[in-house]
Design an enzyme around this catalytic site. Structure first.
Site, PDB file in Angstrom:
ATOM      1  N   ILE A  12       7.579  -2.085  13.961  1.00  0.00           N
ATOM      2  CA  ILE A  12       7.317  -2.672  15.280  1.00  0.00           C
ATOM      3  C   ILE A  12       7.481  -4.193  15.235  1.00  0.00           C
ATOM      4  O   ILE A  12       8.174  -4.780  16.071  1.00  0.00           O
ATOM      5  CB  ILE A  12       5.900  -2.280  15.777  1.00  0.00           C
ATOM      6  CG1 ILE A  12       5.779  -0.741  15.913  1.00  0.00           C
ATOM      7  CG2 ILE A  12       5.565  -2.972  17.093  1.00  0.00           C
ATOM      8  CD1 ILE A  12       6.750  -0.092  16.877  1.00  0.00           C
ATOM      9  N   GLU A  31       4.048 -11.345   6.482  1.00  0.00           N
ATOM     10  CA  GLU A  31       3.764 -10.015   5.939  1.00  0.00           C
ATOM     11  C   GLU A  31       2.927 -10.157   4.677  1.00  0.00           C
ATOM     12  O   GLU A  31       3.266 -10.924   3.799  1.00  0.00           O
ATOM     13  CB  GLU A  31       5.092  -9.294   5.637  1.00  0.00           C
ATOM     14  CG  GLU A  31       4.984  -8.017   4.831  1.00  0.00           C
ATOM     15  CD  GLU A  31       4.052  -6.985   5.455  1.00  0.00           C
ATOM     16  OE1 GLU A  31       4.207  -6.690   6.648  1.00  0.00           O
ATOM     17  OE2 GLU A  31       3.164  -6.479   4.721  1.00  0.00           O
ATOM     18  N   HIS A  49      10.765  11.384  18.951  1.00  0.00           N
ATOM     19  CA  HIS A  49      10.288  12.385  19.903  1.00  0.00           C
ATOM     20  C   HIS A  49      11.046  12.312  21.229  1.00  0.00           C
ATOM     21  O   HIS A  49      11.461  11.242  21.648  1.00  0.00           O
ATOM     22  CB  HIS A  49       8.791  12.182  20.162  1.00  0.00           C
ATOM     23  CG  HIS A  49       7.942  12.430  18.961  1.00  0.00           C
ATOM     24  ND1 HIS A  49       7.437  13.669  18.668  1.00  0.00           N
ATOM     25  CD2 HIS A  49       7.538  11.609  17.964  1.00  0.00           C
ATOM     26  CE1 HIS A  49       6.736  13.605  17.539  1.00  0.00           C
ATOM     27  NE2 HIS A  49       6.780  12.364  17.089  1.00  0.00           N
ATOM     28  N   LYS A 253      -3.938  20.228  16.226  1.00  0.00           N
ATOM     29  CA  LYS A 253      -2.710  19.617  16.680  1.00  0.00           C
ATOM     30  C   LYS A 253      -1.458  20.289  16.097  1.00  0.00           C
ATOM     31  O   LYS A 253      -0.357  20.123  16.607  1.00  0.00           O
ATOM     32  CB  LYS A 253      -2.714  18.130  16.327  1.00  0.00           C
ATOM     33  CG  LYS A 253      -1.953  17.295  17.335  1.00  0.00           C
ATOM     34  CD  LYS A 253      -1.996  15.832  16.955  1.00  0.00           C
ATOM     35  CE  LYS A 253      -0.767  15.141  17.521  1.00  0.00           C
ATOM     36  NZ  LYS A 253      -0.301  14.076  16.681  1.00  0.00           N
ATOM     37  N   GLU A 340       0.487   4.451  17.198  1.00  0.00           N
ATOM     38  CA  GLU A 340       0.594   5.701  16.440  1.00  0.00           C
ATOM     39  C   GLU A 340       1.663   6.552  17.113  1.00  0.00           C
ATOM     40  O   GLU A 340       2.362   6.081  18.007  1.00  0.00           O
ATOM     41  CB  GLU A 340      -0.757   6.405  16.400  1.00  0.00           C
ATOM     42  CG  GLU A 340      -1.325   6.759  17.759  1.00  0.00           C
ATOM     43  CD  GLU A 340      -2.698   7.413  17.660  1.00  0.00           C
ATOM     44  OE1 GLU A 340      -2.915   8.216  16.738  1.00  0.00           O
ATOM     45  OE2 GLU A 340      -3.554   7.122  18.506  1.00  0.00           O
ATOM     46  N   CYS A 405      21.652   6.899  -9.879  1.00  0.00           N
ATOM     47  CA  CYS A 405      20.710   7.953  -9.500  1.00  0.00           C
ATOM     48  C   CYS A 405      21.513   9.237  -9.337  1.00  0.00           C
ATOM     49  O   CYS A 405      22.316   9.358  -8.418  1.00  0.00           O
ATOM     50  CB  CYS A 405      20.013   7.591  -8.191  1.00  0.00           C
ATOM     51  SG  CYS A 405      19.153   8.970  -7.429  1.00  0.00           S
ATOM     52  N   CYS A 407      20.470  12.399  -8.820  1.00  0.00           N
ATOM     53  CA  CYS A 407      20.053  13.390  -7.815  1.00  0.00           C
ATOM     54  C   CYS A 407      20.624  13.061  -6.436  1.00  0.00           C
ATOM     55  O   CYS A 407      21.036  13.934  -5.701  1.00  0.00           O
ATOM     56  CB  CYS A 407      18.539  13.469  -7.729  1.00  0.00           C
ATOM     57  SG  CYS A 407      17.734  13.834  -9.288  1.00  0.00           S
ATOM     58  N   CYS A 447      16.509   7.494 -13.408  1.00  0.00           N
ATOM     59  CA  CYS A 447      17.079   6.209 -12.984  1.00  0.00           C
ATOM     60  C   CYS A 447      16.139   5.034 -13.175  1.00  0.00           C
ATOM     61  O   CYS A 447      16.582   3.890 -13.143  1.00  0.00           O
ATOM     62  CB  CYS A 447      17.579   6.290 -11.545  1.00  0.00           C
ATOM     63  SG  CYS A 447      16.301   6.677 -10.345  1.00  0.00           S
TER      64      CYS A 447
END
Lengths: 488, 397
Positions: A12, A31, A49, A253, A340, A405, A407, A447
């Protein structure tokens, strides 16, 4: 003196910073962690959503539908993976149909495109591995999945490219309001010195109440609501195609089952309010709970294919809606709190909304830049490039041919890119969130030593100084034998 | 498209032994593809001794053992590519790989030997709850840090699981000055070799706790996990070969050929071994058979493929067998069948039954899941039974 300071470099905060970087103003983001995307933004469902869930009329509902719509072009501009896989809210009993109908009506009020209720047969046709118990579903084709890490990181990188300054490991400890007539300004004391700004935007996630309460007498409270998840091997990526929700009701929920945008299968989250805002632990009981509940939606959850579990904290408020706006007793101080679910989906819309708020407040004149750069190029994922492009890149930079890496098939070139870009990775987790190396089935077993070596070389630091993530999380304590001497 | 008779995926102990045996069998067009910067695979980080007692009748370290095979590969002029990751193998036996110098390329093989080894089971697969702090490593990752990079992950160590690498690392960390507080095992028996428990734990007074169902708090700055190895068969899946659920490795016949003709498997990608000596032995067989496969005519192959195979059945107490099938016409004079038991057996017996007739039985003082067992099936015995369908191996308590 900054024109705008954003507190918090989550998705955000970074979206707001990027939106404001369109204007000729001086912006900083503060931060407390050593990297961007270290809080709620790094541990969530990664769902965009459709917007039928948020109560019609709420801020959430408006921003969700708009955010969903905006995500498509934003993901293209920022070169990040986003997929409209569609979502289904499953009902398992005839009585639950009414709830589906309510959701449908709410969705229609919110102007969610193309939603409809479909019958069992159609659900089964869409999802062959669906539980036999399903009776109907609400189908929302605009639902999507996104990589929450790269969304956050791309917004930050693009903001940085457009002149926003990022101060990491800079924790806000106090804010003082200096008011002269209408022109106020704020002095922000941090662990990394003092910052002054005309406008302050509080995007501090679960700590947004602490920040707010530093300047306002009208106290707010953010409740950390923990959600735990299990992530499965990519072998299961095609197990289902849509994001499967459950009808909210008797079983609470509900638990979602979803493919991730990278092709894993994921289940979760639980919802438990916790006092400790750093309590990102997983628990045995939650794991059992989500597996049991997920098995209501799909036929069989192959537990042997779980590769990791994790938990994140949602910034919940009692009012159940976002708190976005100028604080009454603190002019020029804007809260963007309680973000949220569906916060991630709202990301682009919140950025735009807050930029409009800053315009409306009219403390600083907002003049558009003519040289704003709206696009950002992501780290190329070599293995997914067309052959010609891949060969060309390896020829130019041979490190792109060296797979580190195994995988996730991530090359040394991609890791170097992650370190060298704006606000580059400095930690193992930073590399992981930018490139996915270490997020595969071996969970960084192979890795880790190689990435440590690349980090040390590129950042010109000692191996002993490389850490897993923020804080004291060094991976090694010294060279062989040294500790023996230390002990004796 | 460049082509080779045999492409071997992996340059660890299995890949090296397969290459040497294939060359000695008369195949001249062989390529080993290795993802690391040197041949030898995991042996390069196994600097302890105890390797080679069966193969060379002397005790070597891991790198020394690897060196013997690497020298042989060089003497025989077998081609290999280092720093090269195989990305895909398709059913036409085309291998796609990538490296810094050649970029992304595809090569054709007539036969393929899968020798990719295994990976360690990670914390997430066990569902160990809690935070995700630094300091949690799989034992093999820690082994690489300590033995190859010379770096110590921590000084107060707890080891979860009693696999061999965990036991070896308990000793290694102790020798480097760390305190190993405990090796904790969920099961009532150790997952590792008895000799490693004696030499790596007992000799250093490191406690081993087997399943107790109790809870106790230990503070530590390092947690090493030694909770199982998983054959790395993601590449094999592109080939559509059949995988055995118990081993997570390909189902093979006595030639170590998988369900896809001309694709062979050996070493830890086939099933996880305790001793590298047996990996080498098994891989030699796979290499030899890959060479024979290439040399033998297509008609011959076809006629041999029609033979009814004898199935090896894992009876009571036996978790799996490698191989799973025997071709009575093609089989060698002696076929070694390797298997693991499902729990600790004291004074039990291994019994081999041909259809319903017991043909062999041997008493063993102790058998444990951590130690691989074997029986030898003789060609003459198989041939003397006409229309033999099944061979059952079981444990009698």
């Amino acid at each position: 003196m900054y024109d705008v300071i954003v507190i918090g470099a989550g998705v955000i905060g970074c979206s707001i910073a990027r939106e404001l970087s369109r204007y000729q103003i001086k912006i900083a983001v503060l931060e407390k962690c050593s990297d961007i995307c270290e809080g709620t933004s790094k541990a969530n469902s990664g769902i965009v959503h459709a917007g039928y869930d948020a109560k019609a009329g709420s801020i959430k509902s408006k921003l969700n539908v708009e955010g969903n719509r905006m995500m498509e072009s934003l993901s293209k501009d920022l070169d990040i993976p986003f997929h409209r896989n569609g979502s289904l809210v499953l009902s398992f009993r005839e009585e639950e149909r009414e709830i589906l109908e309510d959701l449908l009506q709410n969705g229609l009020k919110n102007k969610v495109p193309d939603i409809r209720i479909i019958k069992k047969e159609e659900v089964q046709h869409l999802e062959p591995n669906i539980s036999e118990d399903v009776v109907a579903a609400l189908y929302a084709p605009t639902g999507g999945i996104i990589c929450p890490f790269t969304l956050n990181i791309a917004l930050a990188e693009n903001a940085c490219t457009n002149g926003v300054e990022f101060f990491l490991e800079t924790e806000v400890v106090n804010i003082e309001k200096q008011q002269r007539n209408r022109s106020s300004n704020y002095q922000i004391q941090t662990s990394n010195g003092r910052f002054d700004s005309r406008i302050v935007i509080n995007a501090a996630g679960v700590y947004a109440d602490n920040i707010h309460n530093m300047v306002s007498e009208n106290k707010i409270k953010i409740i950390a609501r923990k959600g735990e998840y299990c992530l499965f091997d990519k072998n299961l990526g095609s197990y289902i195609k849509h994001t499967l929700f459950q009808t909210p009701g008797k079983f609470g929920k509900g638990i979602l089952v979803t493919p991730t945008v990278h092709g894993n299968l994921m289940i979760g989250p639980t919802a438990t309010d916790v006092e400790n805002k750093e309590l990102t632990t997983t628990t045995q009981s939650a794991m059992e709970e989500i597996i049991a509940k997920a098995e209501r939606s799909v036929k069989h959850i192959p537990k042997r294919q779980i590769i990791t579990s994790f938990s994140g904290l949602r910034a919940h408020t009692e009012g159940n809606d976002f708190i976005i706006g100028e604080v009454v007793d603190a002019p020029g101080f804007i809260d963007v709190a309680g973000i949220e679910s569906p916060g991630l989906s709202c990301t682009p819309a919140i950025g735009k909304f807050v930029a409009e708020l800053v315009t409306d407040i009219d403390i600083i004149p907002l003049v558009k830049k003519i040289d704003f750069i709206s696009t950002r190029k992501g780290i190329p994922h070599i293995i997914e490039l067309p052959k010609e492009e891949r060969d060309k890149l390896i020829k130019e930079t041979p490190a792109y041919g060296n797979v580190v890496c195994r995988c996730e098939t991530i090359t040394e070139g991609e890791i170097i890119d992650a370190i060298q870009r704006p606000i580059g990775a400095k930690t193992l987790d930073g590399i992981k969130r930018r490139t996915r190396s270490g997020s595969g089935r071996c969970q960084a077993g192979f890795c880790t030593p190689k990435i440590m070596e690349i980090l040390a070389r590129e950042l010109q630091i000692n191996l002993e100084d490389i850490s897993k993530s923020s804080g004291e999380s060094n991976l090694i304590i010294g060279k062989n034998k040294e500790i023996g001497w230390m002990n004796k | 498209m460049e082509s080779f008779d045999i492409i071997i995926i992996g340059g660890g102990p299995a890949g090296l032994a397969a290459a040497v045996a294939a060359k000695e069998e008369g195949c001249n067009s062989i390529l080993i593809i290795e993802r690391d910067k040197e041949l030898g695979g995991i042996l390069n980080q196994c600097i302890h001794n105890g390797f080679g007692l069966h193969t060379f009748r002397e005790e070597l370290t891991g790198p020394e053992y690897a060196e013997r095979y690497i020298e042989r590969v060089k003497e025989l002029n077998i081609e290999y590519k280092l720093n090269t990751m195989v990305i895909d193998i398709n059913s036409k036996k085309q291998v796609t790989a990538m490296n810094k110098t050649e970029g992304h390329f595809t090569i054709q093989a007539k036969a393929i030997v899968l020798a990719m080894g295994c990976r360690e089971r990670a914390r997430g697969a066990l569902g160990i709850p809690g935070y995700r702090p630094a300091g949690i490593y799989s034992a093999g990752t820690a082994q690489r840090l300590v033995n190859i990079e010379g770096l110590m992950p921590g000084k107060e160590v707890v080891i979860l699981g009693s696999g061999d690498i965990g036991l070896i690392m308990a000793r290694r960390m102790t020798l480097e000055g760390a305190t190993v507080k405990l090796v904790a095992e969920l099961m009532p028996y150790s997952g590792g070799l008895k000799r490693n428990i004696v030499q790596c734990l007992d000799d250093y007074q490191i406690p081993l706790r087997l399943s107790q169902g109790t809870e106790e708090y230990f503070s530590c700055d390092t947690l090493l996990l030694s909770v199982g190895l998983i054959p790395e068969n993601e590449l094999s899946q592109g080939l559509g070969i059949n995988i055995e659920k118990i081993t997570s490795g390909p189902i093979v016949n006595d030639q170590l050929e998988t369900s896809e003709e001309g694709i062979f498997a050996c070493g830890n990608v086939l099933h996880v071994h305790d001793l590298v000596d047996f990996v080498s032995e098994e891989a030699s067989l796979a290499g030899r058979n890959a060479a024979r496969y290439v040399i033998v005519s297509a008609e011959m192959r076809e006629s041999l493929a029609k033979i009814n195979l004898i199935e090896l059945i894992s009876g009571k107490g036996v978790r799996y067998t490698v191989p799973k099938y025997i071709n009575p016409i093609k089989m060698d004079e002696v076929v070694t069948v390797r298997f693991r038991v499902d729990k600790v057996y004291r004074e039990g017996s291994i019994r081999v039954t041909f259809d319903n007739n017991e043909v062999w039985k041997r008493r063993k003082k102790i058998m444990a899941p951590g130690e691989m067992e074997e029986v030898k099936i003789k060609r003459q015995d198989v041939m003397s039974e006409s229309k033999l369908q099944n061979i059952t191996i079981e444990i009698i308590e």
